[in-house]
Design a protein around this motif. Structure first.
Motif, PDB file in Angstrom:
ATOM      1  N   VAL A  28     -33.764  11.554  25.228  1.00 35.71           N
ATOM      2  CA  VAL A  28     -33.363  13.065  24.776  1.00 35.71           C
ATOM      3  C   VAL A  28     -32.719  13.757  25.617  1.00 35.71           C
ATOM      4  N   ILE A  33     -35.096  20.129  25.597  1.00 36.60           N
ATOM      5  CA  ILE A  33     -36.224  19.736  25.575  1.00 36.60           C
ATOM      6  C   ILE A  33     -37.101  20.886  26.385  1.00 36.60           C
ATOM      7  N   TYR A  43     -43.090  15.971  23.338  1.00 37.92           N
ATOM      8  CA  TYR A  43     -41.896  15.038  23.931  1.00 37.92           C
ATOM      9  C   TYR A  43     -43.061  13.924  24.814  1.00 37.92           C
TER      10      TYR A  43
END
Length: 260
Positions: A28, A33, A43
Motif C-alpha cells: 500500500v 495509508i 490495514y
C-alpha cells in the motif's frame, strides 16, 4: 576469457539486485495509508501480524532483528508496511510517520509496538508456575500439562474483542480435537458464578479457569485482551499472540513442529 568472466559477474550482480528488489515495493502507499486513522487501522489489523515470523527492514531497507524492529515501533516515529514478495516470506518495513498524519496513528502504533515487544520477550521463557481448578473442578498445573502443546486464551466477560472471536476459537478447538497432545485452556478474570451464567448462553470449547485477574495482572503482566499463549511440550512459551488470526497461523506451525 576475461570478457566471459565480466559477463558472468555482471549477470550475478543483475540477478542479485533483482532478488533484493523483488520485495521492495510496499503493498500500500505508505503516505496515503496515513491520511486517516480508519484506513490505517483497517490495514494494520488485516495485514500486519507482529507476532508472526517475518523479515524486518528499517526505513533504509536494511535488514534488522525483529526485536529492534518492534523497539522502533514502540519508541520511534514509524509505521510498519508489508512489502510485496514473490516468495512465501513476509517482509515488513518501517516507514516514517508524516508530520500531518493523525496523531492517533502514532500513539496507537507505539502502544502496539510496546505490547508486541513485551510479548516477544516472553517467548522462549517458562510459563509462570500455576495450580488452578477449572469450572468442572479439574486441577490444572504446570506438571499436569507437560508433554502437550497448550493453547491459552486470556479474557474476561466484558471484553468485546475477546467475545467476538469465540466462534473462531471454538472452530479452531474443533479442528484439533483429534490431537490428544493439544489442550485448549482459558484464563478468565470473572468469578465461577458469572462465568457459568455467561457461558450457558455463549459456550467456549476451552477448559475455563475462573478468578484469574490477579494471576494475569501480576504473573503474566497482561494489559491487553485477548492475549493468547502457545506453550510447547516442555512448558516453554512458544508464542504470545494478540488475536485469533495470528493464533491460527502460529498453532498450525507449532502443531507440525511438535507432532512427534
Amino acid at each position: 576469457m576475461q570478457k566471459a568472466i565480466n559477463i558472468i559477474i555482471a549477470f550475478l550482480i543483475f540477478t542479485s539486485g533483482f532478488a533484493q528488489s523483488n520485495h521492495e515495493t510496499p503493498e500500500v502507499d505508505p503516505i496515503q495509508i496515513q491520511k486517516n486513522f480508519a484506513d490505517w487501522s483497517a490495514y494494520q489489523s488485516k495485514s500486519i501480524m507482529l507476532s508472526r515470523d517475518f523479515t524486518a527492514l528499517d526505513s533504509n531497507s536494511k535488514e534488522i532483528s525483529k526485536e529492534s524492529f518492534l523497539d522502533q515501533l514502540a519508541n520511534g516515529n514509524f509505521i510498519p508496511i508489508r512489502l510485496k514478495s514473490e516468495d512465501s516470506k513476509y517482509y515488513y518495513k518501517l516507514f516514517e510517520i508524516q508530520p500531518n498524519s493523525d496523531t492517533s496513528i502514532k500513539a496507537t502504533i507505539n502502544q502496539i509496538g510496546f505490547d508486541a515487544h513485551k510479548n516477544f520477550e516472553m517467548e522462549g521463557t517458562a510459563f509462570p508456575k500455576f495450580s488452578f481448578k477449572d469450572l468442572n473442578g479439574n486441577l490444572v498445573t504446570n506438571e499436569s500439562i507437560k508433554g502437550k502443546i497448550i493453547v491459552i486464551k486470556c479474557w474476561y466477560i466484558h471484553c468485546t474483542p475477546c467475545i467476538r472471536e469465540f466462534p473462531q476459537v471454538n472452530k479452531l478447538a474443533d479442528e484439533y480435537k483429534d490431537r490428544k497432545d493439544i489442550l485448549f485452556i482459558s484464563l478468565a478474570e470473572d468469578s465461577p458464578e458469572q462465568l457459568k451464567t455467561f457461558l450457558a448462553k455463549r459456550p467456549l470449547k476451552y477448559s475455563v479457569i475462573p478468578s484469574m485477574k490477579v494471576y494475569m495482572n501480576e504473573a503474566l503482566q497482561l494489559n491487553s485482551f485477548p492475549t493468547h499463549f502457545i506453550l510447547n511440550k516442555e512448558g516453554m512459551i512458544a508464542k504470545v499472540l494478540p488475536n485469533f488470526e495470528s493464533l491460527e497461523v502460529a498453532l498450525a506451525k507449532e502443531s507440525i513442529l511438535q507432532s512427534n
